[in-house]
Structures are given as structure tokens and as C-alpha cells.
Write an enzyme that holds these catalytic residues in place. Sequence first.
Site, PDB file in Angstrom:
ATOM      1  N   LYS A 229       0.760  -1.362   0.119  1.00 17.78           N
ATOM      2  CA  LYS A 229      -0.059  -0.045  -0.082  1.00 17.78           C
ATOM      3  C   LYS A 229       0.913   1.293  -0.004  1.00 17.78           C
ATOM      4  O   LYS A 229       0.423   2.143  -0.691  1.00 17.78           O
ATOM      5  CB  LYS A 229      -1.094  -0.036   1.117  1.00 17.78           C
TER       6      LYS A 229
ATOM      7  N   ASP B  36      -9.754   2.142   2.312  1.00 18.96           N
ATOM      8  CA  ASP B  36      -9.849   1.386   3.845  1.00 18.96           C
ATOM      9  C   ASP B  36     -10.531   2.052   4.663  1.00 18.96           C
ATOM     10  O   ASP B  36     -11.139   1.411   5.400  1.00 18.96           O
ATOM     11  CB  ASP B  36      -8.730   1.055   4.129  1.00 18.96           C
TER      12      ASP B  36
HETATM   13  P1  NDP Z   1       1.381  -4.422   5.978  1.00 19.51           P
HETATM   14  O1  NDP Z   1       2.398  -5.408   5.429  1.00 19.51           O
HETATM   15  O2  NDP Z   1       1.489  -2.847   5.562  1.00 19.51           O
HETATM   16  O3  NDP Z   1       1.496  -4.083   7.674  1.00 19.51           O
HETATM   17  C1  NDP Z   1       1.489  -5.346   8.487  1.00 19.51           C
HETATM   18  C2  NDP Z   1       1.763  -4.858  10.014  1.00 19.51           C
HETATM   19  O4  NDP Z   1       1.477  -6.106  10.831  1.00 19.51           O
HETATM   20  C3  NDP Z   1       2.784  -4.059  10.512  1.00 19.51           C
HETATM   21  O5  NDP Z   1       2.568  -3.274  11.444  1.00 19.51           O
HETATM   22  C4  NDP Z   1       3.628  -5.260  11.168  1.00 19.51           C
HETATM   23  O6  NDP Z   1       4.549  -4.821  12.212  1.00 19.51           O
HETATM   24  C5  NDP Z   1       2.759  -6.059  11.758  1.00 19.51           C
HETATM   25  N1  NDP Z   1       2.924  -7.474  11.775  1.00 19.51           N
HETATM   26  C6  NDP Z   1       3.278  -8.236  11.062  1.00 19.51           C
HETATM   27  N2  NDP Z   1       3.408  -9.684  11.613  1.00 19.51           N
HETATM   28  C7  NDP Z   1       3.295  -9.462  12.922  1.00 19.51           C
HETATM   29  C8  NDP Z   1       3.331 -10.170  13.967  1.00 19.51           C
HETATM   30  N3  NDP Z   1       3.569 -11.719  13.805  1.00 19.51           N
HETATM   31  N4  NDP Z   1       3.325  -9.691  15.294  1.00 19.51           N
HETATM   32  C9  NDP Z   1       2.910  -8.474  15.425  1.00 19.51           C
HETATM   33  N5  NDP Z   1       2.667  -7.564  14.273  1.00 19.51           N
HETATM   34  C10 NDP Z   1       3.023  -8.136  13.254  1.00 19.51           C
HETATM   35  O7  NDP Z   1      -0.099  -4.712   6.094  1.00 19.51           O
HETATM   36  P2  NDP Z   1      -1.418  -4.038   5.710  1.00 19.51           P
HETATM   37  O8  NDP Z   1      -1.462  -2.961   6.802  1.00 19.51           O
HETATM   38  O9  NDP Z   1      -1.882  -3.874   4.316  1.00 19.51           O
HETATM   39  O10 NDP Z   1      -2.508  -5.240   6.406  1.00 19.51           O
HETATM   40  C11 NDP Z   1      -2.926  -5.498   7.607  1.00 19.51           C
HETATM   41  C12 NDP Z   1      -3.805  -6.362   7.811  1.00 19.51           C
HETATM   42  O11 NDP Z   1      -5.156  -5.823   7.814  1.00 19.51           O
HETATM   43  C13 NDP Z   1      -3.762  -7.831   7.126  1.00 19.51           C
HETATM   44  O12 NDP Z   1      -4.237  -8.788   7.914  1.00 19.51           O
HETATM   45  C14 NDP Z   1      -4.785  -7.452   6.237  1.00 19.51           C
HETATM   46  O13 NDP Z   1      -5.546  -8.602   5.704  1.00 19.51           O
HETATM   47  C15 NDP Z   1      -5.723  -6.587   6.797  1.00 19.51           C
HETATM   48  N6  NDP Z   1      -6.879  -5.610   6.210  1.00 19.51           N
HETATM   49  C16 NDP Z   1      -8.008  -6.125   5.988  1.00 19.51           C
HETATM   50  C17 NDP Z   1      -8.743  -4.949   5.246  1.00 19.51           C
HETATM   51  C18 NDP Z   1     -10.407  -5.387   4.975  1.00 19.51           C
HETATM   52  O14 NDP Z   1     -10.596  -4.877   4.203  1.00 19.51           O
HETATM   53  N7  NDP Z   1     -10.949  -6.106   5.979  1.00 19.51           N
HETATM   54  C19 NDP Z   1      -8.374  -3.998   4.485  1.00 19.51           C
HETATM   55  C20 NDP Z   1      -7.014  -3.930   4.889  1.00 19.51           C
HETATM   56  C21 NDP Z   1      -5.960  -4.624   5.509  1.00 19.51           C
HETATM   57  P3  NDP Z   1       5.939  -4.205  12.005  1.00 19.51           P
HETATM   58  O15 NDP Z   1       5.794  -2.781  11.563  1.00 19.51           O
HETATM   59  O16 NDP Z   1       7.121  -4.592  12.913  1.00 19.51           O
HETATM   60  O17 NDP Z   1       6.573  -5.155  10.514  1.00 19.51           O
END
Ligand code: NDP
Length: 281
Positions: free
Chosen positions: A74, A111
Site C-alpha cells: 500500500k 480502507d
Molecule cells: P502491512 O504489511 O502494511 O503491515 C503489517 C503490520 O502487521 C505491521 O504493522 C507489522 O509490524 C505487523 N505485523 C506483521 N506480523 C506481525 C506479527 N507476527 N506480530 C505482530 N505484528 C505483526 O499490512 P497491511 O497494513 O496492508 O494489512 C494488515 C492487516 O489488515 C492484514 O491482515 C490485512 O489482511 C488486513 N486488512 C483487511 C482489510 C479489510 O478490508 N478487512 C483491508 C486492509 C487490510 P512491523 O511494522 O513491526 O513489521
Amino acid sequence: MNQPNELGTPDQYGVVGHPVEHSWSPFIHGMFAKSTAQNLVYRLFDITAENFRRDTLKLFASGVRGLNVTLPHKQAAAELVNELTPRATRAQAVNTIAFFEDTTLLGDNTDGVGLTSDLERNLQLDLADKRLLILGAGGAVRGVLGPLLEREVREVVIANRTPVKAQKIAAEFADMGKISGCAFSELRGPAYDLIINGTSASLQGEMPLLPAGIVGDTTVCYDMAYGRGQTPFTLWAKSLHAARATKGWGMLVEQAAESFYLWRGIRPNTQPALEALSHHS
Ligand code: NDP
């Protein structure tokens, strides 16, 4: 606005992400297209971060007219496009790209409106004066912060595995209300009114380790992730007797409807898709 193509070759749309095979967007956009009589196809495109720019531009060059963008692209998508809507500028994250005939690539972020529509219209929550905790600081969280802060919530705390990212986002949105960023271990009670899981941990079957005292019996817990059955986050919320533990199906459908509107100029009725997906969740 692209001119709707009601006859002949279907217009091409899709979603880019990695991984992307879990996405229900083709199903939802298929329902929207049928109900609004739009001639389009919607596909999954699994593209890695390394190849995102090159392969996404190739899709548009090959005739694709619009793309949804999911994790982890994104923020990269906000840099790829040559124009941003005001809400995507605010988020510095893009979940919807429209390709216009004058070769403009417009980046939008639906979103936030997807989440607030689900919380307010579908779940009947009033966000005003509420204390919110948001877990995660990725592209999805960037998209929802503006619309949440516009509801005049009392406070937003962002907690992230990498705390500096939470603090950076909090600083970017500080002009909109009371907002701060921290590590999971720094969280303290009293219980929040609403906890939103915007991490992708649920997709990996994981749940961040969170201190006790942040969930009470009036706390609503919302996992942006969706899938069949419980997620680690909804299980955690239920184990702490949260008032409600829900998943992001409604957000998914509502943000898709807003993307569809940007692409086709028609706002689909979301109720049939919400109902169909409730049988899958
Ligand atoms: P990004 O890859 O941009 O961000 C991921 C985030 O999750 C970061 O803050 C990362 O932390 C954190 N993270 C990843 N793995 C872990 C873990 N094992 N433990 C703790 N924190 C973790 O993803 P998005 O922001 O695009 O998406 C995030 C979630 O939201 C997904 O599950 C996605 O499917 C969901 N989503 C759902 C939508 C809907 O319409 N329902 C729309 C958009 C997203 P760090 O910064 O430390 O790497």
C-alpha cells in the site's frame, strides 16, 4: 471517470498483493458487477515487493483499468501513482488505483471509509468520545486513521511490533486529534472502548503478546483480518470476555464498494455481498 463498457470485451480489474490467494475480492467484485450490469473481470495478481513497480505498470500497459492493492504494497503504491486523492495523500497509502485514458494513474484509499461504514452502519457503533487502541502500523492502519480521528474520538493509541513506526504515524496524524504510538509492552489499562487489530499477525496464525487490563466487558474487538472461523485475535478477545469480537468481512465489502464506485461511477448495494460472506465466515 472511465466509460463503462457494457458490451464486448470485459474491462479488466484485479488485486495485487503478496500473498493474495486468500482474497475474496474477486467474489465481491463479481457480485457487484452482476448486480450493476457491468461487463468486467476481476483477477488476483500475486506480485512480490521486489517486482511491484515493474509488474504493476505492466498490468496497466496491458489494458488493466483498475487495481486494488493489498499487503505489503500500500505504501509503495502511493509512490507509484502520479496523482493521489486527498484521503490517500493523508494516509500516504493506496488501496485502489484507477487508470484513466489520459494515462493518469490515480491512487485512492477506501480502507478508512470501509472500516467506518462497517463500524457505524453495520455494527451500529458510535465512535464519538471513545478510546481506541490500534494494533499495527502498516498500510491498512495508515488508511483508517484519518476517518477514525474525524469521528472526534477521545484518544487513539497505536501499538506496533516496531514501535518507531507507530510513533512516526502518530506524529503524522497529530494535527487531527489526541494520538500516540508505543510498543505492545508499554500498553496499560484502563480498558479501551474499541481495539482494532491492523497487524497481519492473524494471517500467520499469530497474536502479539499484550498486557492484561486493556480489555473489559464493554470493549469491542475488531480484527481487520478475515477468514473462516476464529482468528488468534478474536480468540484472545473472547478469552478476556470482550463485549464483542468481530472480523473484517464488513470492512472488506464496504471498501470494495467504494473502489467499485471510483472505477465505474456506480455505487453497488453491499447487503447481498455481506450476507453471502456471512455464510463463509
Ligand atoms: P502491512 O504489511 O502494511 O503491515 C503489517 C503490520 O502487521 C505491521 O504493522 C507489522 O509490524 C505487523 N505485523 C506483521 N506480523 C506481525 C506479527 N507476527 N506480530 C505482530 N505484528 C505483526 O499490512 P497491511 O497494513 O496492508 O494489512 C494488515 C492487516 O489488515 C492484514 O491482515 C490485512 O489482511 C488486513 N486488512 C483487511 C482489510 C479489510 O478490508 N478487512 C483491508 C486492509 C487490510 P512491523 O511494522 O513491526 O513489521
